[in-house]
Design an enzyme around this catalytic site. Structure first.
Site, PDB file in Angstrom:
ATOM      1  N   ARG A  81       0.833  -1.214   0.000  1.00 24.82           N
ATOM      2  CA  ARG A  81       0.000   0.000   0.000  1.00 24.82           C
ATOM      3  C   ARG A  81       0.860   1.253   0.000  1.00 24.82           C
ATOM      4  O   ARG A  81       0.456   2.295  -0.470  1.00 24.82           O
ATOM      5  CB  ARG A  81      -0.934  -0.029   1.214  1.00 24.82           C
ATOM      6  CG  ARG A  81      -1.898  -1.196   1.173  1.00 24.82           C
ATOM      7  CD  ARG A  81      -2.469  -1.506   2.519  1.00 24.82           C
ATOM      8  NE  ARG A  81      -1.422  -1.701   3.518  1.00 24.82           N
ATOM      9  CZ  ARG A  81      -1.637  -2.004   4.784  1.00 24.82           C
ATOM     10  NH1 ARG A  81      -2.856  -2.149   5.222  1.00 24.82           N
ATOM     11  NH2 ARG A  81      -0.626  -2.159   5.610  1.00 24.82           N
ATOM     12  N   LYS A 102       8.737 -15.958   7.866  1.00 22.87           N
ATOM     13  CA  LYS A 102       8.445 -16.556   9.170  1.00 22.87           C
ATOM     14  C   LYS A 102       7.686 -15.550  10.038  1.00 22.87           C
ATOM     15  O   LYS A 102       7.914 -14.357   9.882  1.00 22.87           O
ATOM     16  CB  LYS A 102       9.709 -17.028   9.875  1.00 22.87           C
ATOM     17  CG  LYS A 102      10.879 -16.055   9.959  1.00 22.87           C
ATOM     18  CD  LYS A 102      10.866 -14.818  10.739  1.00 22.87           C
ATOM     19  CE  LYS A 102      10.389 -14.733  12.126  1.00 22.87           C
ATOM     20  NZ  LYS A 102      10.719 -13.410  12.760  1.00 22.87           N
TER      21      LYS A 102
HETATM   22  P1  NAP Z   1       7.006  -4.363   8.451  1.00 20.92           P
HETATM   23  O1  NAP Z   1       8.094  -3.583   7.824  1.00 20.92           O
HETATM   24  O2  NAP Z   1       6.257  -3.725   9.559  1.00 20.92           O
HETATM   25  O3  NAP Z   1       5.868  -4.855   7.458  1.00 20.92           O
HETATM   26  C1  NAP Z   1       6.011  -5.318   6.160  1.00 20.92           C
HETATM   27  C2  NAP Z   1       4.962  -4.692   5.259  1.00 20.92           C
HETATM   28  O4  NAP Z   1       3.731  -5.405   5.309  1.00 20.92           O
HETATM   29  C3  NAP Z   1       4.554  -3.280   5.641  1.00 20.92           C
HETATM   30  O5  NAP Z   1       5.505  -2.386   5.158  1.00 20.92           O
HETATM   31  C4  NAP Z   1       3.187  -3.122   5.007  1.00 20.92           C
HETATM   32  O6  NAP Z   1       3.338  -2.602   3.695  1.00 20.92           O
HETATM   33  C5  NAP Z   1       2.660  -4.539   4.953  1.00 20.92           C
HETATM   34  N1  NAP Z   1       1.570  -4.700   5.933  1.00 20.92           N
HETATM   35  C6  NAP Z   1       1.620  -4.447   7.259  1.00 20.92           C
HETATM   36  N2  NAP Z   1       0.427  -4.723   7.828  1.00 20.92           N
HETATM   37  C7  NAP Z   1      -0.384  -5.134   6.827  1.00 20.92           C
HETATM   38  C8  NAP Z   1      -1.739  -5.546   6.768  1.00 20.92           C
HETATM   39  N3  NAP Z   1      -2.493  -5.581   7.874  1.00 20.92           N
HETATM   40  N4  NAP Z   1      -2.234  -5.921   5.585  1.00 20.92           N
HETATM   41  C9  NAP Z   1      -1.486  -5.893   4.469  1.00 20.92           C
HETATM   42  N5  NAP Z   1      -0.193  -5.488   4.458  1.00 20.92           N
HETATM   43  C10 NAP Z   1       0.345  -5.131   5.630  1.00 20.92           C
HETATM   44  O7  NAP Z   1       7.545  -5.758   8.959  1.00 20.92           O
HETATM   45  P2  NAP Z   1       8.874  -6.567   8.607  1.00 20.92           P
HETATM   46  O8  NAP Z   1       9.880  -6.308   9.647  1.00 20.92           O
HETATM   47  O9  NAP Z   1       9.263  -6.393   7.194  1.00 20.92           O
HETATM   48  O10 NAP Z   1       8.330  -8.033   8.913  1.00 20.92           O
HETATM   49  C11 NAP Z   1       7.451  -8.714   8.042  1.00 20.92           C
HETATM   50  C12 NAP Z   1       7.602 -10.207   8.300  1.00 20.92           C
HETATM   51  O11 NAP Z   1       8.981 -10.561   8.084  1.00 20.92           O
HETATM   52  C13 NAP Z   1       7.277 -10.610   9.746  1.00 20.92           C
HETATM   53  O12 NAP Z   1       6.601 -11.831   9.771  1.00 20.92           O
HETATM   54  C14 NAP Z   1       8.645 -10.735  10.406  1.00 20.92           C
HETATM   55  O13 NAP Z   1       8.648 -11.686  11.453  1.00 20.92           O
HETATM   56  C15 NAP Z   1       9.502 -11.204   9.240  1.00 20.92           C
HETATM   57  N6  NAP Z   1      10.927 -10.873   9.389  1.00 20.92           N
HETATM   58  C16 NAP Z   1      11.334  -9.630   9.774  1.00 20.92           C
HETATM   59  C17 NAP Z   1      12.694  -9.377   9.972  1.00 20.92           C
HETATM   60  C18 NAP Z   1      13.219  -8.011  10.387  1.00 20.92           C
HETATM   61  O14 NAP Z   1      14.406  -7.902  10.695  1.00 20.92           O
HETATM   62  N7  NAP Z   1      12.409  -6.955  10.388  1.00 20.92           N
HETATM   63  C19 NAP Z   1      13.627 -10.387   9.775  1.00 20.92           C
HETATM   64  C20 NAP Z   1      13.195 -11.609   9.319  1.00 20.92           C
HETATM   65  C21 NAP Z   1      11.837 -11.839   9.138  1.00 20.92           C
HETATM   66  P3  NAP Z   1       2.282  -1.551   3.090  1.00 20.92           P
HETATM   67  O15 NAP Z   1       1.813  -0.689   4.227  1.00 20.92           O
HETATM   68  O16 NAP Z   1       3.063  -0.826   2.055  1.00 20.92           O
HETATM   69  O17 NAP Z   1       1.170  -2.410   2.531  1.00 20.92           O
END
Ligand code: NAP
Length: 312
Positions: free
Chosen positions: A36, A89
């Site tokens: 989004r 994950k």
């Molecule tokens: P993030 O930056 O908060 O979220 C990823 C993206 O998902 C957001 O930018 C948003 O994009 C979209 N999103 C969020 N809520 C949503 C909803 N309700 N419906 C649809 N889209 C939604 O999180 P992240 O850190 O990348 O983590 C995402 C996943 O990767 C998690 O499961 C996490 O455990 C895993 N992960 C994270 C890391 C890390 O270091 N951060 C490492 C390994 C794995 P838009 O707003 O543009 O749609």
């Protein structure tokens, strides 16, 4: 020829790891994003998943980088549209929805991969090989990080289904379930919930081990200063330590494997995408949800303690 892939949820992990891994891979061609707010320069951007599926029938595979709660609806829609699915994950918000996704994928004849990036860390395979024929005396997980530093602005992590400290903690459990030759199960847990949050900020876990070894884990999101992502193991033939999230391996105090530059995560995502490419080519499925079962057990069995409120 490279296979066409769409990346969904352009947030922290997509930008930091998925995009560089995809750009460096000859297996994959990143041709679309769905988000989004986020985009990737030079890649066609959609803000609606169903529009992307309709507009790009040539996209064979979707890689879902959303937080866990919204992920099921996206995965189901992708499978029903005949696309292969790669899941960040944890693979879902509940154990049952992961089983449901696997069943849907089998029925549709598409690949699905529940990825565990920490299992791809540099020292993990060698740790598994070394532990294979040793008698375990103890295994201690210490996973302590500063949530303000690593998860800024991620409100979802504090909402039901966001896992709280189990979001990083499940990475440790993914390594433990990979390196131990026998299954363990949770015996006791204490979960600390800030009074204003729906998910825990810290957790202490004790596991049953079939040969009676002491297996424990401490997860804490309140760690300032030095950050710790370590697994320390004692066996009948010496000690093993995985540090820096599995990037470095020490056996009897001697370093066995060192990640170039000492950075965690490098190498993990290229290996995940190579495995996904192999799964798609074989039309195979890889859905090991054992790390998630331990987290679900902790929420089932864990004693709940209320601690001071958390404000970012
Ligand atoms: P993030 O930056 O908060 O979220 C990823 C993206 O998902 C957001 O930018 C948003 O994009 C979209 N999103 C969020 N809520 C949503 C909803 N309700 N419906 C649809 N889209 C939604 O999180 P992240 O850190 O990348 O983590 C995402 C996943 O990767 C998690 O499961 C996490 O455990 C895993 N992960 C994270 C890391 C890390 O270091 N951060 C490492 C390994 C794995 P838009 O707003 O543009 O749609």
């Amino acid at each position: 020829m490279a296979m066409k892939l769409a990346l969904v949820g352009i947030g922290k992990i997509a930008v930091d790891q998925h995009v560089p891994a995809l750009k460096a891979s000859s297996d994959w061609d990143l041709v679309a994003t769905v988000s989004r707010h986020g985009t990737v320069e030079g890649v066609e951007a959609f803000d609606d998943f169903h529009k992307m599926l309709a507009a790009r029938p040539d996209v064979e595979t979707v890689s879902l980088c959303l937080p866990p709660v919204p992920r099921f609806d996206y995965a189901k829609a992708a499978i029903e549209a005949g696309r292969h699915v790669m899941l960040e994950k944890p693979p879902g918000a509940t154990v049952s929805e992961c089983h449901a996704l696997e069943a849907l994928a089998r029925k549709a004849g598409v690949s699905i991969y529940a990825t565990w990036h920490s299992r791809e860390a540099e020292g993990v395979a060698a740790a598994k090989a070394w532990l294979k024929d040793k008698a375990l005396k103890s295994l201690t997980v210490t996973w302590k990080e500063d949530v303000r530093r690593w998860h800024p602005g991620q409100a979802w992590i504090w909402q039901a289904g966001g896992l709280g400290v189990f979001d990083p903690g499940i990475n440790a459990l993914s390594i433990v379930t990979e390196i131990l030759p026998v299954p363990i199960h949770l015996k006791a847990a204490t979960l600390s919930f800030p009074s204003n949050c729906e998910t825990p900020i810290a957790a202490d876990l004790t596991f049953f081990h079939p040969q009676g070894a002491d297996v424990t884990a401490v997860f804490d999101f309140r760690q300032e200063g030095e950050q710790t992502w370590s697994i320390d193991v004692e066996t009948d033939e010496g000690t093993l330590s995985l540090t820096d999230g599995g990037a470095n391996l020490f056996i009897n105090g001697e370093r066995q494997a060192a990640l170039e530059g000492g950075l965690t995560l490098s190498g993990e995502y290229p290996r995940l995408y190579a495995k996904m490419a192999a799964l798609v080519k074989a039309r195979a499925i890889h859905m090991d949800i054992s790390p998630m079962a331990h987290v679900a057990d902790a929420f089932l069995l864990g004693k709940r303690v209320t601690v001071e409120p958390f404000y970012e």
